[in-house]
Design an enzyme around this catalytic site. Structure first.
Site, PDB file in Angstrom:
ATOM      1  N   ASN A 148       0.848  -1.265   0.141  1.00 64.44           N
ATOM      2  CA  ASN A 148      -0.088  -0.103   0.078  1.00 64.44           C
ATOM      3  C   ASN A 148       0.916   1.468  -0.125  1.00 64.44           C
ATOM      4  O   ASN A 148       0.808   2.278  -0.757  1.00 64.44           O
ATOM      5  CB  ASN A 148      -1.046  -0.164   1.184  1.00 64.44           C
ATOM      6  N   VAL A 149       1.705   1.382   1.069  1.00 65.91           N
ATOM      7  CA  VAL A 149       2.619   2.569   1.154  1.00 65.91           C
ATOM      8  C   VAL A 149       3.729   2.808   0.099  1.00 65.91           C
ATOM      9  O   VAL A 149       3.996   3.545  -0.745  1.00 65.91           O
ATOM     10  CB  VAL A 149       3.241   2.856   2.527  1.00 65.91           C
ATOM     11  N   GLY A 150       4.404   1.427  -0.210  1.00 61.67           N
ATOM     12  CA  GLY A 150       5.463   1.103  -0.962  1.00 61.67           C
ATOM     13  C   GLY A 150       5.138   1.661  -2.418  1.00 61.67           C
ATOM     14  O   GLY A 150       5.908   2.308  -3.165  1.00 61.67           O
ATOM     15  N   LYS A 158       7.078   0.597  12.975  1.00 63.49           N
ATOM     16  CA  LYS A 158       7.010   0.679  14.428  1.00 63.49           C
ATOM     17  C   LYS A 158       7.493  -0.416  15.177  1.00 63.49           C
ATOM     18  O   LYS A 158       7.771  -0.213  16.275  1.00 63.49           O
ATOM     19  CB  LYS A 158       5.621   1.261  14.781  1.00 63.49           C
ATOM     20  N   GLY A 160     -12.719  -2.143   5.245  1.00 61.06           N
ATOM     21  CA  GLY A 160     -11.214  -2.086   4.815  1.00 61.06           C
ATOM     22  C   GLY A 160     -10.413  -1.405   6.070  1.00 61.06           C
ATOM     23  O   GLY A 160      -9.212  -0.952   5.988  1.00 61.06           O
ATOM     24  N   LYS A 171       4.079   2.648  19.069  1.00 63.41           N
ATOM     25  CA  LYS A 171       4.090   4.063  19.035  1.00 63.41           C
ATOM     26  C   LYS A 171       4.426   4.785  20.336  1.00 63.41           C
ATOM     27  O   LYS A 171       5.044   5.819  20.478  1.00 63.41           O
ATOM     28  CB  LYS A 171       2.659   4.491  18.090  1.00 63.41           C
TER      29      LYS A 171
END
Lengths: 428, 428
Positions: free
Chosen positions: A13-15, A103, A185, A203
């Site tokens: 998703n982020v990559g 994290k 989701g 975190k």
């Protein structure tokens, strides 16, 4: 103009968003960084997997180590402990700088990896690891470096905030809202890491380490999730002008630093109370700055990628200037407090017999255990039940041990029908 | 450990707190900065003046230039154009780094002073100039450096926010609330710079310059204050679920950058709407990060001093590392748009005759001028007045010129008794 090779590990998703930004916004990034940021490759397990973004096939490789060996900056977005830890170590050892949003890894091995980076003149940056797109780590380490932070309270997990917010809005039970969040989701098929607070705890360890200049890890964090929060708790809170949020709290007390994650009652007027849906926010108290809050998207591909790219540009600027890594001061060694050493304010909700003398018997038990009552409210007489009343008690700060003993004793009273909920209160 | 000499220019509200922090927190600051920060002197006009904080008399001097000549870091807190400008120039020219909160000076001479700093290998930092204690400039220049900011909207003047918030809460008129704010010390005896928006305009120029990598100055900012906002405007806004805030807005449009300060209607659910009292907040929209908000104390001695000290520690860390100043990328040259080139959404409130055909005549005039109506609401029939109705119209984005022509034409209609208010809307 100099060219810096950027290796990307992972293309979820982020990559995929990071890769898109590196390719699409190349000229804008070069203007900001002072160097071309060349995406030299993307290491993945399965080259054929479907991605969110269409990317040139020739960028993909399964040989992460070869990619790292040739990189100036390594962006690690694999998540989890291994192989992420091994690959970050390899990158730092080779003198490459690393950007990560991992994290879970940082909460356990952050200090070790930070030392490895320093020993190799490399940078390790991880703004994306806490509260996604929200710039929070840099304000803490840099902007507030001339101040003394006393407390950090964050809504740092979007899934649990979405669930608690929906429970507050609709009155639904936890399990029903979780199922809906999964369908939308917002929650994983296995939601444990989110709903049991483990993600927020990682975190919290990172926030505490930066805010208090001492290395804390996951083992220092007391952690309770939201799966035991009931619709009745939420309704009772609403009735009292409060809202339940899962907070990651790191606080400087006289004896040391308390780091904890648990469902927390907040007055509706508190700035964190109006953080809705999957949004994140971090509230910071500092001696001189007073109260600050940082608000934004805590997750999601593009928002998290924004934080990753901010760190990448910062590293590039330093490499272009040929500047040494600038240290952010000596690390201290403030002790992490055990949870039973911390005093907090509690809210106790009881269903009691609607007869005279009940209040005074309960109040006496609190006094006996040294728990001081700040506020007591009797309401909602329910005649269906042979006459019962709802008692809500907010205590002054009290230790977990004293409170637990008090609640146990109160629960044994014949006039107490049920201890409906026991929750901690902040910001009141 | 290295010692850095810090010269303080000015010892008012903020300066006294900076001196206190430098003296009281010396060991903590040394741990953060990696160097001792020695307050080498405080330049003032009148050594005998009464200060907020008890400070050693031998620190004071009237010879600012001599103090600067011997300093590594100069903190300028005199405010205003001169002698602040001349002294900052002297410091930078000598290679000393400068920390300032002087928005008025920066909004006019920021680019020139930045260039002077760069030419001398010195740093010029000014986090305190916008929104006091809130870390906002660093997040914009550093954290969001890998993203593209599209819009910045800030409540950056505490006095006007206090006044508008009190008008919203109490229903009072502007003049009465201003008098109360003056009595409480939230407004100056001469409140012009605050209430006419000049202070916010200076901050808007600074925010725009950093967010859009182009030098904008005060002359590029369209500025309207709040002195014409009436209790009726505030009440009508409240009735429509909105609130009036004085916003500093910098926005990237196709043709260039629009920078403006004016009273603005915001929906109550917008994050900026719940910024109360003298608090400040800056809302940032970026392509990847989405919506972010930064909230905190926008003024006051200790909060502003916190930002000053963060900048001072950052400079010290760089000097300790003997690192060059790291540039934040090339400056662009996006044009500043004139206000009449900008399209915004408007809210127009009219008192009209309560008779048939009025609506269609007004709607026809809007259409004739090319102003598209998004929402029209007729309400509050007032029979005391020979029968009148309140019309509230929200337009789609329209230019100032088209809107002004429409309002003039509508005002001339015999059925229109009064144009009650015309306000711009954001966030709807």
């Amino acid at each position: 103009m100099k060219t810096l090779k950027v290796a990307l590990l992972g293309c979820g998703n982020v990559g995929a968003q990071v890769a898109r930004i590196l390719l699409e916004d190349a000229s804008e990034l070069a203007a900001r960084a002072g160097a071309k940021l060349e995406l030299s490759g993307i290491a993945v397990r399965n080259i054929e997997a479907k991605r969110d973004v269409e990317l040139p096939r020739e960028l993909f490789t399964t040989d992460a180590l070869a990619l790292i060996a040739d990189a100036d900056v390594v962006i690690e977005l694999l998540g989890g402990m291994e192989p992420a830890g091994e690959l970050i170590s390899a990158a730092l050892a080779s003198g490459a700088s690393v950007v990560t949003g991992n994290k879970a890894l940082l909460a356990v091995r952050g200090a070790e990896l930070g030392a490895l980076a320093a020993a190799n003149g490399a940078q390790l940056r991880y703004e994306a690891a806490v509260a996604g797109a929200i710039p929070i780590l840099r304000p803490i380490t840099d902007s507030l470096s001339g101040d003394r932070i006393t407390k950090v309270m964050g809504i740092v997990n979007g899934t649990t905030n979405f669930i608690l917010d929906a429970m507050d809005t609709t009155g639904a039970q936890f399990a029903d809202v979780l199922a809906e969040a999964q369908a939308l989701g917002y929650a994983e098929a296995d939601p444990t890491a989110d709903v049991e607070g483990h993600d927020a705890a990682a975190k919290a360890a990172i926030l505490a380490s930066l805010a208090f200049h001492t290395d804390f890890d996951l083992a220092d964090v007391h952690c309770e999730g939201i799966s035991s929060v009931s619709a009745a708790d939420v309704a009772a809170a609403a009735d009292a002008g409060m809202v339940i949020k899962l907070l990651a709290i790191a606080e400087r007390l006289e004896a040391g630093i308390a780091v904890r994650v648990h469902p927390t009652l907040l007055p509706r007027k508190h700035p964190l109370a109006s953080v809705h849906g999957a949004y994140n926010a971090v509230f910071v108290e500092a001696e001189n700055a007073g109260e600050l809050m940082f608000y934004g998207a805590g997750a999601g591909g593009a928002p998290t990628a924004s934080a990753i790219m901010g760190d990448t540009v910062a590293i590039a600027r330093r490499l272009v200037a040929d500047a040494p890594v600038i240290a952010s001061g000596v690390r201290g060694s403030q002790p992490a407090l055990r949870f039973d050493q911390i005093a907090t304010s509690y809210w106790i909700s009881l269903r009691v017999a609607d007869e005279s003398g009940v209040l005074s018997r309960i109040a006496a038990l609190f006094a006996e255990h040294g728990v001081s009552i700040e506020l007591l409210r009797q309401s909602v007489v329910d005649s269906a039940d042979g006459g019962s009343a709802l008692l809500r008690i907010v205590t002054h700060k009290s230790t977990e041990a004293a409170l637990a003993a008090t609640v146990a004793a109160v629960g044994k009273l014949d006039v107490v029908k049920e201890v409906t909920s026991v929750l901690r209160v902040e910001g009141n």
